[in-house]
Design an enzyme around this catalytic site. Structure first.
Site, PDB file in Angstrom:
ATOM      1  N   GLY A   9       0.843  -1.203   0.000  1.00 19.68           N
ATOM      2  CA  GLY A   9       0.000   0.000   0.000  1.00 19.68           C
ATOM      3  C   GLY A   9       0.869   1.240   0.000  1.00 19.68           C
ATOM      4  N   GLY A  12      -0.160   5.444  -1.294  1.00 15.23           N
ATOM      5  CA  GLY A  12      -1.052   6.366  -0.593  1.00 15.23           C
ATOM      6  C   GLY A  12      -0.302   7.529   0.042  1.00 15.23           C
ATOM      7  CD  GLN A  13      -1.963  12.082   3.921  1.00 12.70           C
ATOM      8  OE1 GLN A  13      -2.665  11.284   4.548  1.00 12.70           O
ATOM      9  NE2 GLN A  13      -1.836  13.340   4.274  1.00 12.70           N
ATOM     10  CG  ASP A  35      -0.817   0.786  -3.774  1.00 17.47           C
ATOM     11  OD1 ASP A  35      -0.531   1.615  -2.896  1.00 17.47           O
ATOM     12  OD2 ASP A  35      -2.003   0.493  -4.053  1.00 17.47           O
ATOM     13  CB  ILE A  36      -4.221  -2.459  -5.444  1.00 14.88           C
ATOM     14  CG1 ILE A  36      -5.156  -3.452  -6.101  1.00 14.88           C
ATOM     15  CG2 ILE A  36      -4.798  -1.076  -5.448  1.00 14.88           C
ATOM     16  CD1 ILE A  36      -6.396  -3.739  -5.278  1.00 14.88           C
ATOM     17  NE  ARG A  37      -6.598   1.566  -8.958  1.00 13.69           N
ATOM     18  CZ  ARG A  37      -7.023   1.708  -7.723  1.00 13.69           C
ATOM     19  NH1 ARG A  37      -6.314   2.357  -6.851  1.00 13.69           N
ATOM     20  NH2 ARG A  37      -8.181   1.204  -7.348  1.00 13.69           N
ATOM     21  CE1 TYR A 142      -8.966   3.704   8.612  1.00 18.88           C
ATOM     22  CE2 TYR A 142      -9.544   5.427  10.181  1.00 18.88           C
ATOM     23  CZ  TYR A 142      -8.596   4.780   9.402  1.00 18.88           C
ATOM     24  OH  TYR A 142      -7.304   5.210   9.426  1.00 18.88           O
ATOM     25  CE  LYS A 146      -6.493   1.535  10.130  1.00 18.33           C
ATOM     26  NZ  LYS A 146      -5.265   0.969   9.566  1.00 18.33           N
TER      27      LYS A 146
HETATM   28  N1  SER Z   1      -7.135  10.422   8.640  1.00 17.96           N
HETATM   29  C1  SER Z   1      -7.949   9.298   8.978  1.00 17.96           C
HETATM   30  C2  SER Z   1      -9.343   9.450   8.514  1.00 17.96           C
HETATM   31  O1  SER Z   1      -9.817  10.537   8.487  1.00 17.96           O
HETATM   32  C3  SER Z   1      -7.915   9.071  10.462  1.00 17.96           C
HETATM   33  O2  SER Z   1      -7.194   7.930  10.719  1.00 17.96           O
HETATM   34  O3  SER Z   1      -9.990   8.523   8.209  1.00 17.96           O
END
Ligand code: SER
Length: 315
Positions: A9, A12-13, A35-37, A142, A146
Site C-alpha cells: 500500500g 497512498g498519502q 500497491d494494487i495499482r 474504519y 482498526k
Molecule cells: N485520517 C484518517 C481518517 O480521516 C484518520 O485515521 O480517516
C-alpha cells in the site's frame, strides 16, 4: 545482513513519503514498494510490485522473493470511504492485516509496522487528553476495524512473539500526496484550495477540533518507533501519538496570516461531521514519549508556513 523493507500500500498519502524516507535510510535497493495499482510516477531505481493484500498467495510470494526484514502494511480504506463500503472496508482492513500477520509468523519476518488511528476512540471516550487506555466504542466501520486490528497485533505479539509495532495516527497533513477518503482530509485540501482558488468550503463545522500531525513528524515518529529497542515498547496494540489539535476556524485564521484574502466557508449536513464528532479533540501520548522518546516538532503555525511554501512551488 542489512535491513530489507517491503511496503504494502505504498502509493497512498503516508506510504509514498514513508517509502522515500526508508530509501534514504536503507538505500533504494533495499526498499520494495507495492500497491494494487502502478504509482503515478516512479524513478528507475525504485523496485515496485503489483499486489492486492487480500491475495495471500501473492503476498506470500513477495515475502519469499524479497525476504524482507521489515514489512509495512499501509493498504487500508479510510473512515469516510469506509462508510460507503462497510463490507469492503472490513474485508480489506481486517483480512489484509490477518494475511500479513500470519505470513510474518510463518516466514519469520523480523518486524511489522501497521497503522492504527484515532478512529479507535468513540463517543464515550474522553475527548480531551484522551488516554492510551480508556473506554473505546468506535462507531465507524474504519474505527471498528482498526480497534480489532490493534487487538490482533497485541495477540500475535503475545502468542507468537511477533515484533509488530503500531501508531494511532491522528489526521496526517502533507503536500506531496493528497489523502483520500478520510474525515481529516479537509486539513490538507484547505491548503491546496487556498493556493488554487483563494477559498475553501469546509465539510466540518468551524468548531470541530481534531488531533493532527504534520507528515514530517509522522514519518520521523514511525521510523523512531521502528528503531526503538523491543524491550522499551510496553504497548503492542498501538501507541497514542499527538502532534497538534485545531479546528477549521483555527487553520483558516493561520492561513489568513500568510494569505490575507483567503476566504473560508462551511457546509452543513456532511456525513463526515458525525464521524469527527465521535473522535477525540486532543490526545495524550505519554506512553510514546516515555517508551521511545516521541516529541512532535511542528505546530499549526510552523506547519502552515511549510505547507504554503512547498505548495507554492508545486501547484
Ligand atoms: N485520517 C484518517 C481518517 O480521516 C484518520 O485515521 O480517516
Amino acid at each position: 545482513m542489512g535491513e530489507r523493507i517491503l511496503i504494502l500500500g505504498a502509493n497512498g498519502q503516508i506510504g509514498s513519503e514513508l517509502a522515500a524516507a526508508l530509501r534514504l535510510k536503507f538505500g533504494a535497493d533495499n526498499v520494495i514498494t507495492s500497491d494494487i495499482r502502478e504509482p503515478r510516477e516512479r524513478a528507475e531505481q525504485e523496485i515496485f510490485e503489483l499486489v492486492n493484500v487480500l491475495d495471500k498467495e501473492r503476498v506470500k510470494h513477495l515475502f519469499e522473493q524479497y525476504q524482507p526484514t521489515q514489512v509495512y502494511l499501509l493498504a487500508a480504506m479510510l473512515s469516510a470511504t469506509g462508510e460507503q463500503y462497510p463490507q469492503k472496508a472490513w474485508d480489506l482492513n481486517m483480512n489484509g492485516l490477518l494475511n500479513v500477520l500470519d505470513l510474518a509468523v510463518e516466514l519469520d519476518i523480523k518486524k511489522v509496522f501497521w497503522p492504527s488511528s484515532i478512529a479507535v476512540f468513540g463517543p464515550h471516550s474522553p475527548k480531551v487528553d484522551t488516554p492510551q487506555y480508556c473506554v473505546m466504542d468506535p462507531n465507524s466501520i474504519y474505527g471498528i476495524s482498526k480497534l480489532a486490528g490493534e487487538r490482533l497485533c497485541e495477540y500475535y505479539h503475545k502468542k507468537y512473539n511477533l515484533d509488530v509495532r503500531s501508531i494511532r495516527y491522528p489526521g496526517v497533513i502533507s503536500w506531496k500526496t493528497e489523502p483520500g477518503g478520510g474525515t481529516t482530509d479537509y486539513a490538507v485540501h484547505i491548503y491546496f484550495e487556498a493556493l488554487r482558488n483563494g477559498a475553501y468550503t469546509s465539510f466540518l463545522s468551524e468548531q470541530t477540533e481534531l488531533p493532527m500531525l504534520y507528515m514530517q513528524d509522522a514519518v520521523r515518529g514511525t521510523l523512531e518507533l521502528m528503531d526503538a529497542p523491543a524491550e522499551k515498547l510496553s504497548i503492542r496494540s498501538s501507541y497514542n501519538l499527538a502532534g497538534m489539535s485545531f479546528t477549521p476556524k483555527d487553520i483558516s485564521e493561520e492561513i489568513q496570516k500568510i494569505l490575507p484574502s483567503f476566504e473560508m466557508s462551511y457546509t452543513e449536513n456532511d456525513p463526515r461531521q458525525a464521524i469527527a464528532d465521535s473522535w477525540p479533540k486532543r490526545i495524550n501520548d505519554d506512553y510514546a514519549r516515555k517508551d521511545w522518546g516521541w516529541k512532535p516538532s511542528f505546530d499549526l503555525e510552523t506547519m502552515t508556513k511549510d505547507m504554503i511554501e512547498n505548495l507554492k512551488s508545486t501547484i
